[in-house]
Design a protein around this motif. Sequence first.
Motif, PDB file in Angstrom:
ATOM      1  N   VAL A  26     -38.807 122.943 -61.230  1.00 48.78           N
ATOM      2  CA  VAL A  26     -39.579 123.228 -60.012  1.00 48.78           C
ATOM      3  C   VAL A  26     -39.972 124.708 -59.938  1.00 48.78           C
ATOM      4  N   ALA A  27     -39.121 125.580 -60.518  1.00 50.12           N
ATOM      5  CA  ALA A  27     -39.444 127.000 -60.476  1.00 50.12           C
ATOM      6  C   ALA A  27     -40.578 127.328 -61.447  1.00 50.12           C
ATOM      7  N   LYS A  28     -40.604 126.670 -62.591  1.00 45.03           N
ATOM      8  CA  LYS A  28     -41.677 126.905 -63.584  1.00 45.03           C
ATOM      9  C   LYS A  28     -42.167 125.572 -64.136  1.00 45.03           C
TER      10      LYS A  28
ATOM     11  N   LYS B 290     -44.681 124.685 -65.628  1.00 45.15           N
ATOM     12  CA  LYS B 290     -45.369 124.677 -66.930  1.00 45.15           C
ATOM     13  C   LYS B 290     -44.397 124.465 -68.098  1.00 45.15           C
TER      14      LYS B 290
ATOM     15  N   THR C  52     -33.499 120.572 -62.942  1.00 45.29           N
ATOM     16  CA  THR C  52     -34.325 120.349 -61.751  1.00 45.29           C
ATOM     17  C   THR C  52     -34.801 121.687 -61.188  1.00 45.29           C
ATOM     18  N   GLY C  53     -33.870 122.653 -61.123  1.00 43.50           N
ATOM     19  CA  GLY C  53     -34.236 123.983 -60.634  1.00 43.50           C
ATOM     20  C   GLY C  53     -35.217 124.678 -61.561  1.00 43.50           C
ATOM     21  N   VAL C  54     -34.977 124.583 -62.875  1.00 39.73           N
ATOM     22  CA  VAL C  54     -35.877 125.222 -63.852  1.00 39.73           C
ATOM     23  C   VAL C  54     -37.275 124.626 -63.724  1.00 39.73           C
TER      24      VAL C  54
END
Lengths: 196, 379, 282
Positions: free
Chosen positions: C93-95, C97, C89-91
């Motif tokens: 929303v942070a990227k 693409k 989830t963190g990965v």
Amino acid sequence: MSKNKNHQAQSDRYEIRLSGSGGQGLILAGVMLAEAMGVEDGKNVVQTQSYGPEARGGASRADVVVSSDTIYYPKPMGLDLLLALTQEACDTYFSALRENGILIIDSDLVHQPPTPDCYSFPFTMLAKNEIGHVMVANVISLGAIVEITRLASKDSIKTVVKSRAPVGTEEKNLKALELGFKIAKEKMKSTRTAAV
Amino acid sequence: MGKNIRLLQGNEACVEGALLAGVRFFGGYPITPSTEIAEGLARRLPLVDGTFVQMEDEIGSLAAVIGASVAGVKAMTATSGPGFSLMQEHIGYAYMAEAPCVVIDVQRGGPSTGLPTKVSQSDIMQAAYGTHGDYRAIVLSASSCEECLLYTIKAVNLSEKYRTPVVLLTDEVIGHMREKVEIPDPEELEIVDRVKPEVPPEWYKHFEITPTFISPMASFGDGYRFNITGLTHDEMGFPTAKPVQIKAKLDKLRKKIERNKEDICEIKTTYMDDEPHVVVLSTGIVSRAANQAVKMARQKRMKVGAIQLVTVWPFPDELIMQYMKSCRHLIVAELNQGQILKEIERYIDKRHTKIESLQRYDSELITPQDILQKVREVK
Amino acid sequence: MATTTKKPEQPSNVVHKYLRAKKTFPHVWCSGCGIGIILGALIRAIDRLGLPKDDIAVLSGIGCSSRLPVYVDFNTLHTTHGRAIAFATGVKVAKPKLNVIVITGDGDCLAIGGNHFIHACRRNINITTILVNNHIYGMTGGQFSPTTPYTKRGSTAPYGNLEHPFDAAKLAIAAGASYVARGTVYHVGQLTRLIADGISNNGFSLIDALSNCHTYYGRWNKEGDPVKMIEWFKSHVVPAATADKMPPEKKEGKWLTGVLHQEDKPEYTENYARLRAELKKK
């Protein structure tokens, strides 16, 4: 404890407690007072509060410490001013008021003041009858406190009340503030006259 | 003129600090007395191209934070006792994965659910030793709303610099009290970003053992395609069972902190210039009472000084010890049953300096009177 | 004299393009384990979609299947037990693409990670979760899991499982996932297709990949060697597409496979991007 001589040395501190019950808007009043003295007038301030289940009814309080010097300890050590909007709050916190401290009460809600030496105003009744909203009793009392103590400049407290009042209630709150100034001014005049 | 001064709660000041430090991801779970940090960032992050995610629990919160961090975004969370306990697993993961992230622990009374709305400093040991395994923690502690802002920035900076999780301790009183806070001009702030690799991907080692023990850090999607694991790993990030590599990894985690203690550690002193014989050692909110007490004592011509721990871990023993030559009585004041006391005892020569402890864990603050009384007792 | 013809690329070569074989092999899995088949299906699905390696993040938790990311040449994050979806989830929303893929097992996803799983379904965040469902805890040595069938045995259910299993697919559908499918390690072509469709789906996708653990599940339940166990799937599945027309007795004791659920609904990171854009206009 508040009568301890140690505290007399703390003349650079002035300690205020606004007390009553949850829902009377005392925290907001404390924030307004702190912001007026601190941000607007440039003094140092710390505002603390009782936090927790009390916030939804029961006894509630907001404390403000003001000083021209650095404020280390953030909580009151001996109150210079106590505002009590309920009997319970008055009974609970009166002992924290230092000698020669100022007590301000709501005359309709505090039936048995612990001392005759106090300022007594019908804040809640005035809020209902004069302003048309019981919620502004807190701001009327702010006006009275500022008039009596001159802790904040009137312009500052006006600015803060205007910006912190809930949207749409700014005028009502400013009117309440002016009413607070007025009743306190009259009271102080009559006390002086009586003394003469 | 021009100074941006606002009346802010400690928790709100943490929000401002986080945004100034460049935090653009917050994953959190509501818990008293830290929730205002989540609320503030829920409102502010989408305005600055950041993201707030309310996770399903604190375990997931720190997981998401680490995920965002390895994807290249400065990330943090905030919590209190029970949530901090749940986060320990992933604080350990962040140490092992060397993933920069910040956890703000707004302390309340414990153990367990304890006292959700009451002040405490009983997470000091947990902040350093809460998760299993060998590692070195960086833990800061704030004593005012202004420090909440500044030390949130400091925490983010240290985490980026040393590629490690950093814990900022505050407490219920600081979190909810309001003070004037100057919002610094972003231009004048020192903001640290993680060092990016300069080598081509085929040479890149995500956990390279460098002379400083700090490895440059690529992000997911940067073209480096590395592996991260919570298993003990080699410099490439692949699991290893080789004793040499295992030792090297664990030495790296320790040395990158230990060798930089001078840079990481900070204390603040009050009335310490004239070599007082009585010194009050404290951190966080208790330092406010200590400073007040010292000021009152000085007005009575009592020679007393105070030391405030800004960095709690690594324990700033060298910084403290330089004041102990003249100190005959060290009063350790804290809102727990002696967590700082037990640490400082390791360094003090008790034949020279007597240690006195002043503890409260009844949900109330230590007052200046409490400290003054202790000072009178030892004098 | 001799004419040289370029040899057509063997399927195995496709797989090798994506492996970190030189650095990380030998792998930890038992010979005959279904996870290798799922790894192959995943790689072929990614190759088929033509996604660049740099744009793929593969995450996992703890367990046999969770060792998979180490072996593939993507951005790989081997996390803690049960929490891969929360990290993902963190990965994501942070990227946004990145194509974020989570490899998990039945214990990892449905026991310790159950909470993260259902909430990611609910958010409909664009993460593709491949559940290697072999009905047992393999890494720790054969304990029963949330998908171990009723009465079947494991080392902590030596007298037979007293608990009833989860249906991971139904759970995902109820929790709000926008793409839910089931395949098996016998039906590799279908599994590859389902994984590719799951990655293409703009939202949370679950591919419940039924697999064999002959080492523990097979031994405890006397279900035999890997070949027998994999062949078992051949005769114990019913295509979801035709299941409605079949009499109930023909479906008894069999798994529905294929696409079980698909819907269009707003995806979380896109919702967030929209929010940011709206706030900017104000």
